[in-house]
Design a protein around this motif. Sequence first.
Motif, PDB file in Angstrom:
ATOM      1  N   TYR A 160      34.365  15.375  38.498  1.00 62.50           N
ATOM      2  CA  TYR A 160      33.793  14.367  37.555  1.00 62.50           C
ATOM      3  C   TYR A 160      35.403  14.604  37.146  1.00 62.50           C
ATOM      4  O   TYR A 160      36.714  15.089  37.534  1.00 62.50           O
ATOM      5  CB  TYR A 160      33.060  14.197  37.115  1.00 62.50           C
ATOM      6  N   ASP A 161      35.941  12.843  36.954  1.00 63.70           N
ATOM      7  CA  ASP A 161      37.232  12.828  36.116  1.00 63.70           C
ATOM      8  C   ASP A 161      36.922  12.414  34.465  1.00 63.70           C
ATOM      9  O   ASP A 161      37.920  11.844  33.734  1.00 63.70           O
ATOM     10  CB  ASP A 161      38.339  11.560  36.721  1.00 63.70           C
ATOM     11  N   SER A 162      35.405  12.723  34.245  1.00 66.14           N
ATOM     12  CA  SER A 162      35.573  12.449  32.596  1.00 66.14           C
ATOM     13  C   SER A 162      34.951  13.568  31.363  1.00 66.14           C
ATOM     14  O   SER A 162      34.048  14.188  32.346  1.00 66.14           O
ATOM     15  CB  SER A 162      34.899  11.013  32.520  1.00 66.14           C
ATOM     16  N   ASN A 163      34.712  13.825  30.442  1.00 62.38           N
ATOM     17  CA  ASN A 163      34.689  15.372  30.050  1.00 62.38           C
ATOM     18  C   ASN A 163      35.326  16.536  30.456  1.00 62.38           C
ATOM     19  O   ASN A 163      34.749  17.204  30.811  1.00 62.38           O
ATOM     20  CB  ASN A 163      33.235  15.767  30.251  1.00 62.38           C
ATOM     21  N   GLY A 164      36.769  15.890  30.160  1.00 69.77           N
ATOM     22  CA  GLY A 164      37.673  16.914  31.583  1.00 69.77           C
ATOM     23  C   GLY A 164      37.369  17.265  32.967  1.00 69.77           C
ATOM     24  O   GLY A 164      36.860  15.362  33.058  1.00 69.77           O
ATOM     25  N   MET A 165      37.760  17.404  34.074  1.00 69.35           N
ATOM     26  CA  MET A 165      37.942  17.369  35.627  1.00 69.35           C
ATOM     27  C   MET A 165      37.053  18.633  36.153  1.00 69.35           C
ATOM     28  O   MET A 165      37.271  19.552  35.289  1.00 69.35           O
ATOM     29  CB  MET A 165      39.508  16.945  35.673  1.00 69.35           C
ATOM     30  N   SER A 166      37.045  18.157  37.634  1.00 65.41           N
ATOM     31  CA  SER A 166      36.972  19.490  37.870  1.00 65.41           C
ATOM     32  C   SER A 166      36.746  18.611  40.000  1.00 65.41           C
ATOM     33  O   SER A 166      37.114  17.861  40.115  1.00 65.41           O
ATOM     34  CB  SER A 166      35.566  19.679  38.004  1.00 65.41           C
ATOM     35  N   GLY A 167      36.814  19.800  40.473  1.00 62.42           N
ATOM     36  CA  GLY A 167      36.942  19.964  42.060  1.00 62.42           C
ATOM     37  C   GLY A 167      38.102  19.349  42.213  1.00 62.42           C
ATOM     38  O   GLY A 167      39.331  19.355  41.490  1.00 62.42           O
ATOM     39  N   VAL A 168      38.328  17.989  43.421  1.00 65.46           N
ATOM     40  CA  VAL A 168      39.264  17.149  43.385  1.00 65.46           C
ATOM     41  C   VAL A 168      40.081  16.741  42.983  1.00 65.46           C
ATOM     42  O   VAL A 168      41.061  16.234  43.136  1.00 65.46           O
ATOM     43  CB  VAL A 168      38.645  16.900  45.143  1.00 65.46           C
ATOM     44  N   GLU A 169      39.134  15.759  42.082  1.00 64.59           N
ATOM     45  CA  GLU A 169      39.721  15.134  40.615  1.00 64.59           C
ATOM     46  C   GLU A 169      40.633  15.764  40.106  1.00 64.59           C
ATOM     47  O   GLU A 169      41.182  15.445  39.468  1.00 64.59           O
ATOM     48  CB  GLU A 169      38.419  15.031  40.041  1.00 64.59           C
ATOM     49  N   LEU A 170      39.708  17.160  40.078  1.00 58.84           N
ATOM     50  CA  LEU A 170      41.675  17.654  39.118  1.00 58.84           C
ATOM     51  C   LEU A 170      42.521  18.328  39.921  1.00 58.84           C
ATOM     52  O   LEU A 170      43.541  18.151  39.892  1.00 58.84           O
ATOM     53  CB  LEU A 170      40.735  19.129  38.533  1.00 58.84           C
ATOM     54  N   ASP A 171      42.257  18.780  41.298  1.00 63.67           N
ATOM     55  CA  ASP A 171      43.498  19.401  41.763  1.00 63.67           C
ATOM     56  C   ASP A 171      44.215  17.989  42.817  1.00 63.67           C
ATOM     57  O   ASP A 171      44.970  18.578  42.958  1.00 63.67           O
ATOM     58  CB  ASP A 171      42.506  20.634  42.945  1.00 63.67           C
ATOM     59  N   GLY A 172      43.960  17.536  42.552  1.00 62.42           N
ATOM     60  CA  GLY A 172      44.303  15.938  43.600  1.00 62.42           C
ATOM     61  C   GLY A 172      44.330  15.281  41.793  1.00 62.42           C
ATOM     62  O   GLY A 172      45.259  13.737  42.501  1.00 62.42           O
ATOM     63  N   ILE A 418      40.801  22.352  50.437  1.00 69.26           N
ATOM     64  CA  ILE A 418      39.986  21.274  50.548  1.00 69.26           C
ATOM     65  C   ILE A 418      41.427  19.675  50.844  1.00 69.26           C
ATOM     66  O   ILE A 418      41.047  18.456  50.956  1.00 69.26           O
ATOM     67  CB  ILE A 418      39.232  21.089  49.416  1.00 69.26           C
ATOM     68  N   LEU A 419      42.423  19.923  50.434  1.00 73.27           N
ATOM     69  CA  LEU A 419      43.416  18.467  49.776  1.00 73.27           C
ATOM     70  C   LEU A 419      43.849  17.909  51.745  1.00 73.27           C
ATOM     71  O   LEU A 419      44.585  19.431  51.381  1.00 73.27           O
ATOM     72  CB  LEU A 419      44.406  18.512  49.063  1.00 73.27           C
TER      73      LEU A 419
END
Length: 540
Positions: A160-172, A418-419
């Motif tokens: 996700y990209d709100s309230n911080g980030m995680s997963g691919v949303e963060l890595d990419g 994963i990217l």
Amino acid sequence: MSKKDYNIEVIDLNNDKSKKGRKRKISGPSSKKKGDKKINVEKVDIKKKNNNRKRNRRDEDSVNDIEPNISNKSRNVQFAVVMYFFLALFIALCVYFCYFLIFKSDDFINSPYNARLDKLAENIIRGDIVDKNGVVLATSSSDNERSYPYSNMYAHAIGYDSNGMSGVELDGNFYMLRSHAFFLERIKNDLMNVKNKGDTVVTTLDHKLQEVAYDNMDYDGAVVAIEPKTGKILVMTSKPNFNPNTISDNYKKLSQGETSVLLNRATQGLYAPGSTFKIVTALEYLQENANAAQSTFDCKGKLTVDNYTIRCYHGEVHGHQTFMEAFGNSCNIAFSEIGLGLNKNGFTQMCNQLLFNTKLPTRLSNTSTSQFKINDATKGTLMMQTAIGQGETLVTPMHMCMIASAICNDGKLMEPYILDSVTNYKGINVKTFRSKTVDSILTQAQADQIEEYMRYVVTDGTATELNSSNYMAYGKTGTAEFNDNKDEAHAWFVGYAKKDDKELAIAVLQEKGGSGSKTAVPIARAVFDTYFSEANNTQK
């Protein structure tokens, strides 16, 4: 006697104007003959004085010559030390600058504290995230409202990209906030004050496989699948999960819940590996004992040492069996006996070789470190538990999948990622991420040897449901106790399958799923069937 004039010629060596000195004449009345000796004595004295002066002058010149030389050499040494110090500093700075650009720059660029990213977000419509075949997994509207078409299915992998980030949303993150659209289009949009469309991140995920794994999970847990030859992550799913479309409204509730919904169990969940750890125990036993394959064991269903009793699953009695049969039957009694006889230092070295107690070499953010704890003081009862995957040993599903992947790949481990690539919004390639070899965590001989035992599990052991004519499967089931309630256990399967040049490694964990054979193996079977049927369709 008549007086005569006399002349005495004296050479003045103290005069600097001439190296030969300057001649002076001394005039006076001539002496009598008796005074000739006096004159000669005076001449001798003058010569001695002149010689002494010459010697003193030479000594002074030598001293004067030596002192400047010593002083100059000292200054030269000091200058050289300072010069080389700053040269070394400059070289070190250049080396660190290169290291930063290659290894650390992405971490800083993708940091949520990087204010530049907020500035980029003002002028760019955040790019899409797609699977390997172009299926859209995350997209943004013109006002940068983010949406996730498959909601919970990719909650942890895509993030996700709100309230911080995680997963691919963060890595990419950084890649999706840049635009490589045609430059005339970008100029036009800038002049018209229209946001440019950000680049698209293409992942290694396979939507069909992800969907199969997700739909077949009846318990909380995780499934991870990796291509052994490349390290590409094709499946990463975790339950319980959440809907990333509504995370802004529910973040506080999700982050404070007791079920750790935001935790990606595939990469961050730490679990007792249960009998899947017998892969590691078997590797060490085979290494320590040249005749391990000829070993036999008698299982009576339980073993008691120092008032501590270990039982086989549901008290099953396996009787007389070979080492391969004990592995295929997942016999706790046989492996407890093996654990009692293992070299503790050798066992620790084997586990360290297999990446326990160290950060996993992946390109993923937020991965947990697996734990293995024994030493020279470890008691026999704990060695028994450790050998069957209990005790203080903890692993992540990602780590167990990496071990299976390395065995499948002749002991060589490829870095999981994963990217896959970055394209502009029209699909033109901008950047490609390449496979990287981590190291050979096993020799090919070790990998080949343990592969025979993992194959036996599928043909004659606890994972016969995977025995298929469409591919050749290998693996190890596991049932891991996690509390004092013996009726509750996590279900595991770790293994891989091959057909021609296609290979897929997998780790399945089902929390409180009980028997690995009953709840974890069917998920692996469904993923393998889909993967190799896709391969058949591609070949056709």
